[in-house]
Design a protein around this motif. Structure first.
Motif, PDB file in Angstrom:
ATOM      1  N   ALA A  27     -97.376   4.618 -27.231  1.00 41.73           N
ATOM      2  CA  ALA A  27     -98.249   5.669 -27.752  1.00 41.73           C
ATOM      3  C   ALA A  27     -97.633   6.296 -28.999  1.00 41.73           C
ATOM      4  CB  ALA A  27     -98.472   6.738 -26.688  1.00 41.73           C
ATOM      5  N   GLU A  28     -98.493   6.596 -29.970  1.00 39.75           N
ATOM      6  CA  GLU A  28     -98.059   7.254 -31.204  1.00 39.75           C
ATOM      7  C   GLU A  28     -98.314   8.752 -31.068  1.00 39.75           C
ATOM      8  OE1 GLU A  28    -100.079   5.429 -34.428  1.00 39.75           O
ATOM      9  OE2 GLU A  28     -99.196   3.440 -34.095  1.00 39.75           O
ATOM     10  N   VAL A  29     -97.244   9.531 -31.094  1.00 39.60           N
ATOM     11  CA  VAL A  29     -97.313  10.974 -30.887  1.00 39.60           C
ATOM     12  C   VAL A  29     -96.708  11.663 -32.100  1.00 39.60           C
ATOM     13  CG1 VAL A  29     -96.632  12.893 -29.393  1.00 39.60           C
ATOM     14  CG2 VAL A  29     -97.140  10.658 -28.398  1.00 39.60           C
ATOM     15  N   THR A  30     -97.363  12.738 -32.553  1.00 37.64           N
ATOM     16  CA  THR A  30     -96.863  13.475 -33.707  1.00 37.64           C
ATOM     17  C   THR A  30     -95.577  14.215 -33.348  1.00 37.64           C
ATOM     18  OG1 THR A  30     -98.206  15.406 -33.162  1.00 37.64           O
ATOM     19  CG2 THR A  30     -99.193  13.736 -34.612  1.00 37.64           C
ATOM     20  N   ALA A  31     -94.839  14.580 -34.375  1.00 34.34           N
ATOM     21  CA  ALA A  31     -93.567  15.268 -34.153  1.00 34.34           C
ATOM     22  C   ALA A  31     -93.774  16.627 -33.494  1.00 34.34           C
ATOM     23  CB  ALA A  31     -92.835  15.430 -35.490  1.00 34.34           C
ATOM     24  N   ALA A  32     -94.901  17.296 -33.790  1.00 41.35           N
ATOM     25  CA  ALA A  32     -95.152  18.610 -33.199  1.00 41.35           C
ATOM     26  C   ALA A  32     -95.384  18.516 -31.696  1.00 41.35           C
ATOM     27  CB  ALA A  32     -96.347  19.266 -33.880  1.00 41.35           C
ATOM     28  N   ASP A  33     -96.018  17.437 -31.236  1.00 36.60           N
ATOM     29  CA  ASP A  33     -96.321  17.283 -29.809  1.00 36.60           C
ATOM     30  C   ASP A  33     -95.219  16.552 -29.049  1.00 36.60           C
ATOM     31  OD1 ASP A  33     -98.786  18.537 -30.079  1.00 36.60           O
ATOM     32  OD2 ASP A  33     -99.774  16.666 -30.656  1.00 36.60           O
ATOM     33  N   LEU A  34     -94.263  16.021 -29.767  1.00 40.56           N
ATOM     34  CA  LEU A  34     -93.244  15.205 -29.115  1.00 40.56           C
ATOM     35  C   LEU A  34     -92.375  16.024 -28.161  1.00 40.56           C
ATOM     36  CD1 LEU A  34     -92.490  12.203 -29.287  1.00 40.56           C
ATOM     37  CD2 LEU A  34     -90.683  12.829 -30.895  1.00 40.56           C
ATOM     38  N   VAL A  35     -92.171  17.301 -28.461  1.00 38.32           N
ATOM     39  CA  VAL A  35     -91.305  18.138 -27.613  1.00 38.32           C
ATOM     40  C   VAL A  35     -91.945  18.426 -26.264  1.00 38.32           C
ATOM     41  CG1 VAL A  35     -90.171  19.202 -29.584  1.00 38.32           C
ATOM     42  CG2 VAL A  35     -92.271  20.209 -28.697  1.00 38.32           C
ATOM     43  N   ARG A  36     -93.246  18.197 -26.125  1.00 37.94           N
ATOM     44  CA  ARG A  36     -93.933  18.473 -24.870  1.00 37.94           C
ATOM     45  C   ARG A  36     -93.818  17.321 -23.882  1.00 37.94           C
ATOM     46  NH1 ARG A  36     -99.862  19.833 -26.825  1.00 37.94           N
ATOM     47  NH2 ARG A  36    -100.107  20.312 -24.594  1.00 37.94           N
ATOM     48  N   ILE A  37     -93.295  16.188 -24.331  1.00 36.36           N
ATOM     49  CA  ILE A  37     -93.220  14.993 -23.487  1.00 36.36           C
ATOM     50  C   ILE A  37     -91.763  14.728 -23.141  1.00 36.36           C
ATOM     51  CG2 ILE A  37     -93.776  12.550 -23.339  1.00 36.36           C
ATOM     52  CD1 ILE A  37     -95.924  12.982 -25.408  1.00 36.36           C
ATOM     53  N   LYS A  38     -91.535  14.360 -21.889  1.00 32.65           N
ATOM     54  CA  LYS A  38     -90.200  14.030 -21.421  1.00 32.65           C
ATOM     55  C   LYS A  38     -90.249  12.722 -20.633  1.00 32.65           C
ATOM     56  CE  LYS A  38     -88.820  18.885 -21.032  1.00 32.65           C
ATOM     57  NZ  LYS A  38     -88.306  19.939 -20.127  1.00 32.65           N
ATOM     58  N   ALA A  39     -89.089  12.134 -20.443  1.00 34.31           N
ATOM     59  CA  ALA A  39     -89.011  10.916 -19.630  1.00 34.31           C
ATOM     60  C   ALA A  39     -89.460  11.223 -18.206  1.00 34.31           C
ATOM     61  CB  ALA A  39     -87.587  10.375 -19.633  1.00 34.31           C
TER      62      ALA A  39
ATOM     63  N   GLN B 287     -93.557   7.228 -42.680  1.00 34.55           N
ATOM     64  CA  GLN B 287     -94.866   7.034 -43.306  1.00 34.55           C
ATOM     65  C   GLN B 287     -95.970   7.754 -42.536  1.00 34.55           C
ATOM     66  OE1 GLN B 287     -95.032   5.561 -46.219  1.00 34.55           O
ATOM     67  NE2 GLN B 287     -92.848   5.023 -46.196  1.00 34.55           N
ATOM     68  N   THR B 288     -95.989   7.575 -41.229  1.00 38.33           N
ATOM     69  CA  THR B 288     -97.055   8.172 -40.407  1.00 38.33           C
ATOM     70  C   THR B 288     -96.642   9.494 -39.777  1.00 38.33           C
ATOM     71  OG1 THR B 288     -96.323   6.924 -38.455  1.00 38.33           O
ATOM     72  CG2 THR B 288     -97.957   5.883 -39.894  1.00 38.33           C
ATOM     73  N   ARG B 289     -95.356   9.833 -39.795  1.00 39.95           N
ATOM     74  CA  ARG B 289     -94.828  11.047 -39.167  1.00 39.95           C
ATOM     75  C   ARG B 289     -95.103  11.079 -37.671  1.00 39.95           C
ATOM     76  NH1 ARG B 289     -91.206  12.267 -42.902  1.00 39.95           N
ATOM     77  NH2 ARG B 289     -92.132  12.437 -44.975  1.00 39.95           N
ATOM     78  N   THR B 290     -95.092   9.913 -37.055  1.00 40.77           N
ATOM     79  CA  THR B 290     -95.293   9.824 -35.607  1.00 40.77           C
ATOM     80  C   THR B 290     -94.134   9.066 -34.983  1.00 40.77           C
ATOM     81  OG1 THR B 290     -96.592   7.784 -35.831  1.00 40.77           O
ATOM     82  CG2 THR B 290     -97.803   9.879 -35.789  1.00 40.77           C
ATOM     83  N   ALA B 291     -93.939   9.296 -33.702  1.00 40.03           N
ATOM     84  CA  ALA B 291     -92.904   8.601 -32.941  1.00 40.03           C
ATOM     85  C   ALA B 291     -93.554   7.827 -31.815  1.00 40.03           C
ATOM     86  CB  ALA B 291     -91.879   9.590 -32.381  1.00 40.03           C
ATOM     87  N   LEU B 292     -92.889   6.776 -31.365  1.00 40.92           N
ATOM     88  CA  LEU B 292     -93.409   5.957 -30.278  1.00 40.92           C
ATOM     89  C   LEU B 292     -92.880   6.476 -28.949  1.00 40.92           C
ATOM     90  CD1 LEU B 292     -93.109   2.311 -31.680  1.00 40.92           C
ATOM     91  CD2 LEU B 292     -95.127   3.776 -31.578  1.00 40.92           C
ATOM     92  N   VAL B 293     -93.797   6.595 -28.003  1.00 43.96           N
ATOM     93  CA  VAL B 293     -93.452   6.964 -26.631  1.00 43.96           C
ATOM     94  C   VAL B 293     -93.765   5.759 -25.757  1.00 43.96           C
ATOM     95  CG1 VAL B 293     -93.911   8.529 -24.719  1.00 43.96           C
ATOM     96  CG2 VAL B 293     -93.943   9.378 -27.067  1.00 43.96           C
ATOM     97  N   TYR B 294     -92.770   5.252 -25.041  1.00 46.56           N
ATOM     98  CA  TYR B 294     -92.916   4.029 -24.264  1.00 46.56           C
ATOM     99  C   TYR B 294     -93.279   4.396 -22.820  1.00 46.56           C
ATOM    100  CZ  TYR B 294     -90.513   1.955 -28.252  1.00 46.56           C
ATOM    101  OH  TYR B 294     -90.171   1.548 -29.516  1.00 46.56           O
TER     102      TYR B 294
END
Length: 388
Positions: A227-239, A267-274
């Protein structure tokens, strides 16, 4: 001096009209006045534009989710290649989509020449062992008579050297046999792990070089949603966060976050969540590697002010509700909506919990319409199923 007033001459028709008007005025004055009845007042009162039912917003616990998109990919792929040299492939036992187990034979190379080399290596080992046995016997006799002086030191050294050489030849013959046996083993291509064959380039009759890829396998049949998640929302997700992934055909699967990428794409300012997905095998599996999928991360629950979905009317792209005032007229209120759960919609702003709003018929009302409020009837209880 006498002033004479001029007189207007009236035509006969005008005189007749004037007479009728005078008679009508006299009749009206002579008619008795009648009191206005209640029916007359009711008939004169404005009629309601619509009969509606009202309700008040309620506080409901709604799930907090985060929507994201991404691709489905294999958890890990295994490249299965050839380790034999100059051998012709005689059999291919699997195809794309087949589920295989660890150690299962996938393809077979011609093994006649390799088997002959193995037999030759075994014979050489036996010859070396026989020569070593004779050398060991001679060395043992030389050691036994060394103190008597019957043999010179050079002869004794020669026997001992012959014994060591024979033992070395045995070791060499064993290594050669092991190499030939390994070549014989490589004539069968086996699966390094359980999984699903995702690609095949092996062809019967082909002579391939060592290292050439013959098959590609999805290890253990495991897939993951990236999943492609923005940097702002990334802190809301944990393993370990739960997620619901929806495939292109509408099928859903539940998974858990395995890891979060340590870097963000500039480029997209998103991170991958596996997100690990359940094993998916077979040609008709809902999820396949390479497909696009959307999903939601379940981040918990929170309280929210909700209203029935039918009470919200969308006009000019904005949601509105209708408040019923004390004079039975409605006022149009612009609201901001949020999450949805079943037939309930969250209202973020524009409404207070004690406001009476129209439930049914909101789409037919305008601001200021007069309505007649009818109490909402409770839904009929569901029929009980007879016990078996």
């Amino acid at each position: 001096m006498k002033i004479v007033k001029p007189q207007l001459a009236l035509s006969p028709a005008a005189k007749a009209i004037a007479g009728l008007l005078a008679v009508s005025a006299v009749l009206v004055m002579l008619m008795p006045t009648r009191a206005v009845s209640a029916d007359d007042k009711k008939a004169a009162a404005p009629k309601p534009a619509l009969t509606v039912t009202t309700t008040r917003p309620s506080t409901t616990t709604l799930p907090v989710t985060l929507t994201a998109n991404g691709n489905v990919a294999a958890w890990q792929e295994a490249s299965i290649g050839s380790e034999s040299t100059g051998l012709r492939m005689t059999e291919v036992r699997v195809n794309v989509g087949d589920v295989v187990n660890k150690g299962q034979v996938l393809a077979v190379f011609q093994s006649d020449t390799v088997a002959a080399d193995v037999a030759q290596a075994k014979a050489a080992l036996q010859e070396a062992q026989a020569a070593a046995a004779e050398a060991s016997a001679n060395a043992a006799r030389a050691r036994s008579i060394q103190a008597s002086g019957a043999l010179s030191a050079a002869q004794i050294s020669q026997y001992l050297t012959a014994e060591a050489t024979a033992n070395a030849r045995i070791a060499q013959a064993k290594a050669t046999l092991s190499a030939q046996q390994l070549r014989l083993k490589y004539t069968q291509v086996t699966a390094p792990d359980s999984g699903v064959i995702s690609a095949r380039s092996a062809t019967v009759g082909a002579v391939v070089n060592p290292g050439t890829e013959l098959f590609r396998m999805i290890r253990q049949g495991r897939l993951e949603w990236r999943a492609e998640v923005t940097a702002a929302d990334l802190v809301r997700i944990k393993a370990g966060t739960a997620a619901v992934v929806k495939a292109a055909n509408g099928s859903e699967a539940r998974g858990k976050v395995r890891m979060i990428a340590p870097t963000i794409d500039p480029q997209t300012r998103t991170a991958l969540v596996y997100v690990d997905l359940p094993p998916s095998t077979g040609m008709n599996a809902a999820f396949k590697a390479g497909m696009f999928a959307s999903g939601q991360f379940e981040l918990g629950t929170s309280s929210a002010l909700t209203v029935p979905q039918q009470s919200v009317a969308v006009r000019d792209g904005f949601p509105y509700v209708f408040r019923v005032n004390a004079d039975s007229r409605v006022s149009q209120l612009k609201v901001q909506t949020g999450r949805r759960l079943g037939d309930r919609i969250e209202v973020l702003s524009g409404l207070t919990p004690d406001t009476a709003i129209v439930v049914g018929g909101a789409g037919f009302l305008n601001d200021g319409d007069l309505v007649r409020n009818v109490p909402a009837t409770a839904p009929a209880p569901a029929p009980r199923t007879a016990a078996r």
